[in-house]
Design an enzyme around this catalytic site. Structure first.
Site, mmCIF file in Angstrom:
data_model
loop_
_atom_site.group_PDB
_atom_site.id
_atom_site.type_symbol
_atom_site.label_atom_id
_atom_site.label_comp_id
_atom_site.label_asym_id
_atom_site.label_seq_id
_atom_site.Cartn_x
_atom_site.Cartn_y
_atom_site.Cartn_z
ATOM 1 N N PRO A 180 -7.811 -2.477 3.947
ATOM 2 C CA PRO A 180 -7.631 -3.103 5.262
ATOM 3 C C PRO A 180 -8.216 -4.515 5.387
ATOM 4 O O PRO A 180 -9.171 -4.746 6.130
ATOM 5 C CB PRO A 180 -8.321 -2.121 6.201
ATOM 6 C CG PRO A 180 -9.418 -1.547 5.364
ATOM 7 C CD PRO A 180 -8.832 -1.434 3.980
ATOM 8 N N CYS A 181 -7.610 -5.463 4.697
ATOM 9 C CA CYS A 181 -8.097 -6.840 4.728
ATOM 10 C C CYS A 181 -7.979 -7.454 6.124
ATOM 11 O O CYS A 181 -8.676 -8.423 6.428
ATOM 12 C CB CYS A 181 -7.359 -7.681 3.693
ATOM 13 S SG CYS A 181 -5.570 -7.579 3.779
#
Length: 193
Positions: free
Chosen positions: A147-148
């Site tokens: 989940p950048c």
């Protein structure tokens, strides 16, 4: 000898998403473009090892069970459900040790939890490498699963995002998780009686 690269496109509440995988896990998650055809073009252009191989599109009914589970999880996420992607296997190919540590630290963030590039670098054991952390996240091949979008610039600013739509897409994903950036909306005025 090269083997066909498997991929699958599926529609979600966010738009068409494409994925590719190996025997070890997901190798690519392509966030939505303007339509299915554009998402497919971007996915095929970025598949790992695509030179000399022929990608093969898998219909939903033929997906391996772990891939079908990943598709279902991404669909639930796109519908606004709090989903934990930490159990989905990923194959990050030739990512170096630094990137692997950054991606691993990002995967530990829960739904709706954010941090800064500098703090993520520290959590991954690389204090002082905020810029390098941002660069590593900019090449993340499996967004949402890693989940950048949950990583912000200093001061809680949105920061960059390399996926289609850039920062607007990042903000959309964060809103989906209940994260509001910027000042809160003004409080409702009282009636004064």
């Amino acid at each position: 000898m090269s083997f066909p690269l498997p991929y699958h496109l599926f529609e979600t509440g966010l738009g068409w998403i494409g994925i590719s995988w190996s025997a070890r896990g997901l190798t690519r998650v392509q966030l939505p473009e303007r339509d299915r055809a554009a998402t497919l073009r971007r996915l095929l252009a970025t598949l790992p090892g695509a030179v000399g191989t022929r990608p093969v599109e898998y219909p939903a009914e033929d997906l391996p069970p772990p891939v079908a589970e990943a598709v279902a999880a991404i669909r639930r996420y796109a519908a606004g459900e709090a989903v934990d992607f930490s159990g989905i296997a990923v194959d990050l190919g030739t990512a170096d040790a630094f990137r692997l540590s950054i991606y691993d630290a990002a995967r530990r963030l829960g739904f709706g939890e954010t941090t800064t590039y500098g703090e993520l670098a520290s959590r991954a054991g690389h204090a002082g490498l905020a810029r390098e952390t941002g660069q590593a996240l900019g090449t993340n091949p499996v967004p949402i699963v890693v989940p950048c979008h949950r990583i912000l610039a200093a001061g809680g600013k949105i920061g960059g995002f390399s996926a289609p739509g850039g920062s607007a897409t990042k903000e959309r994903l964060l809103k989906l998780e209940g994260v509001q950036l910027g000042p809160p909306p003004p409080a409702q005025g009282s009636f004064g009686f």
